[in-house]
Design a protein around this motif. Structure first.
Motif, PDB file in Angstrom:
ATOM      1  N   ASP A 292       0.829  -1.207   0.000  1.00 32.23           N
ATOM      2  CA  ASP A 292       0.000   0.000   0.000  1.00 32.23           C
ATOM      3  C   ASP A 292       0.864   1.258   0.000  1.00 32.23           C
ATOM      4  N   VAL A 293       1.935   1.245   0.778  1.00 33.84           N
ATOM      5  CA  VAL A 293       2.835   2.390   0.834  1.00 33.84           C
ATOM      6  C   VAL A 293       3.602   2.539  -0.478  1.00 33.84           C
ATOM      7  N   MET A 294       4.113   1.429  -1.010  1.00 27.69           N
ATOM      8  CA  MET A 294       4.923   1.516  -2.224  1.00 27.69           C
ATOM      9  C   MET A 294       4.089   1.884  -3.447  1.00 27.69           C
ATOM     10  N   THR A 295       2.819   1.503  -3.464  1.00 27.77           N
ATOM     11  CA  THR A 295       1.939   1.934  -4.552  1.00 27.77           C
ATOM     12  C   THR A 295       1.711   3.442  -4.470  1.00 27.77           C
ATOM     13  N   HIS A 296       1.532   3.934  -3.259  1.00 24.68           N
ATOM     14  CA  HIS A 296       1.387   5.377  -3.037  1.00 24.68           C
ATOM     15  C   HIS A 296       2.644   6.109  -3.509  1.00 24.68           C
ATOM     16  N   VAL A 297       3.812   5.593  -3.143  1.00 23.46           N
ATOM     17  CA  VAL A 297       5.086   6.191  -3.542  1.00 23.46           C
ATOM     18  C   VAL A 297       5.220   6.185  -5.073  1.00 23.46           C
ATOM     19  N   ALA A 298       4.891   5.052  -5.694  1.00 22.50           N
ATOM     20  CA  ALA A 298       5.003   4.942  -7.156  1.00 22.50           C
ATOM     21  C   ALA A 298       4.100   5.946  -7.851  1.00 22.50           C
TER      22      ALA A 298
END
Length: 470
Positions: A292-298
């Motif tokens: 969830d965090v890495m999708t937000h970052v991407a």
């Protein structure tokens, strides 16, 4: 607004929410009398066609002290206003589309308001206002001579006098089915093999990111030379991909969780912007952890619309849940696991059957469905997520994009505006996946326990994002 013509009346009569649609059209006319209704045949990416009502007109956009008219066309789906319109720019022959965060190369308009559409909170009136504001920040049209002169910010003076030529919808040439998987290791390999088994691809590029601690999984692919598979360590090999799957992780030995996640964020900073630049029309599918965090970052780093940056999220859990409910508990209704990929995830059920041709909707919580979902959740315990399991889930989502399947997956997506969520966070929510990315199902009121879990996840994810240097 003339809604009494025989053609418009005939097509509107087939709309599922006819009376509400007419009322919304009348509201649009009161605020934007220049948006003229007409009828047409919209051609979807799979070649199917449907007779629909469309709105054609100009959007006035202030820019550097002047006002310019941008020609737009809004196709109203037959479930309008409960589903968002398909929005397109209609440039004249002397104008060129500038691809950006809110407009793709084919003129398709992507806005947060389209992704977070939730009638009656959402409306075309609000969408047009958002469109004008976004176009003021980043004008999507320029003259062709301006493009040649490498000065994309200069707008045409004649834009203010554009005449709309009413015609059919623009249709992009069918792109090649190219998929790229970024990141070596077990999950990267599992994704490659699953995509090859599940999807019809013209080319699959496997890029082993050398900075990643999971590198090394590409060697055997190089040795055995599978058909249609290219192994590379150069991100440029991903150019023109319809789907880019990112599995790369780079964990450090830092003590704090935020510091550990930061190493992945730093890795992403070197690859995500380049991937988006090389494939500006791609759907980016994130499988790095925490998803969830890495999708937000991407999403933040790519500049792509939120509809085209998603995470694998709770899709695997959702497929398992639906299978258990169907086979073991005989419900024959799809269900999804939503929320954060953690102990706070919750289950929701559809109000339509598995074989229904009607677009699924999330059923409101009831005393009859909760025991079934709780029992199914209990049966799912101790079913871990192995690399090949997640790889199969990634392949299933990829297939929905490549074939424009319009299947509902629970994927990590921008949750802001869904069910009253005000923070900018990514959570798994049921989304219809097709060639243009994701469209969320409308939010519903959850039970107190489920709502509390989602709110707790929103708080923890917001706190973590605030600690990261994105």
């Amino acid at each position: 607004m003339d809604l009494h013509s025989e053609k418009i009346q005939r097509i509107l009569s087939k709309y599922k929410f006819h009376d509400v649609a007419v009322e919304e059209l009348q509201k649009i006319y009161r605020i934007y009398p220049g948006m003229v209704p007409s009828t047409g045949t919209y051609t979807f990416s799979d070649g199917t066609q449907k007779d629909l009502v469309k709105l054609v007109g100009n959007i006035a956009v202030p820019y550097r002290g002047r006002s310019y008219n941008f020609p737009v066309q809004l196709w109203l789906m037959d479930s309008f206003p409960f589903t968002p319109p398909i929005c397109l720019l209609r440039p004249t022959p002397n104008m060129a589309i500038r691809e950006g965060k809110h407009v793709d190369g084919g003129g398709r308009i992507h806005l947060p308001g389209l992704h977070t559409w939730d009638y009656p909170k959402s409306s075309v009136v609000g969408l047009l206002a958002e469109m004008a504001a976004k176009f003021e920040e980043d004008p999507p049209l320029s003259s062709k001579s301006t493009v040649d002169n490498k000065d994309p910010n200069e707008l045409l003076a004649f834009v203010s006098n554009i005449q709309i030529n009413d015609g059919g919808s623009a249709r992009l040439d069918q792109p090649n089915n190219k998929v790229s998987v970024i990141g070596g290791g077990d999950l990267g390999m599992a994704s490659v093999m699953s995509i090859l088994s599940k999807c019809k691809v013209d080319k699959l590029v496997f890029i082993d990111v050398t900075e990643s601690s999971t590198k090394g999984g590409s060697t055997d692919l190089e040795i055995y030379r599978l058909p249609q598979v290219e192994v590379s360590r150069d991100l440029s090999a991903s150019a023109g991909s319809r789907v880019v799957v990112v599995t790369a992780n780079s964990w450090s030995s830092e003590q704090s969780y935020a510091s550990v996640v930061q190493t992945n964020v730093d890795l992403y900073r070197g690859i995500i912007p380049n991937l988006a630049r090389l494939s500006p029309n791609t759907v980016m599918l994130i499988a790095s952890q925490p998803v969830d965090v890495m999708t937000h970052v991407a999403w933040r780093q790519s500049g792509l619309p939120p509809t085209r940056v998603i995470g694998a999220g709770c899709n695997l859990d959702s497929e398992r849940l639906s299978h258990i409910l169907d086979i073991n508990l005989n419900t024959h209704r799809p269900a999804w696991v939503i929320g954060e990929l953690s102990d706070n995830k919750v289950a929701v059920m559809s109000n339509t059957g598995l074989s229904s041709s009607v677009q699924p909707e999330i059923a409101t919580g009831s005393n009859s469905t909760k025991p079934l979902l709780d029992r199914a959740f209990e049966m799912m315990k101790n079913r871990g997520q192995r690399s090949w399991s997640v790889g199969l889930s990634i392949a299933d989502i990829t297939n929905s994009v490549l074939t424009d399947k319009m299947k509902t997956h629970s994927v990590s997506t921008l949750a802001q505006g869904w069910g009253g969520i005000g923070a900018e966070v990514f959570l798994s929510l049921p989304c219809i996946m097709g060639s243009n990315g994701s469209t969320r199902l409308a939010g519903v009121s959850l039970g107190q326990e489920e709502d509390s879990k989602l709110r707790e996840s929103v708080t923890s994810l917001s706190d973590l994002m605030g600690q990261l240097r994105v």
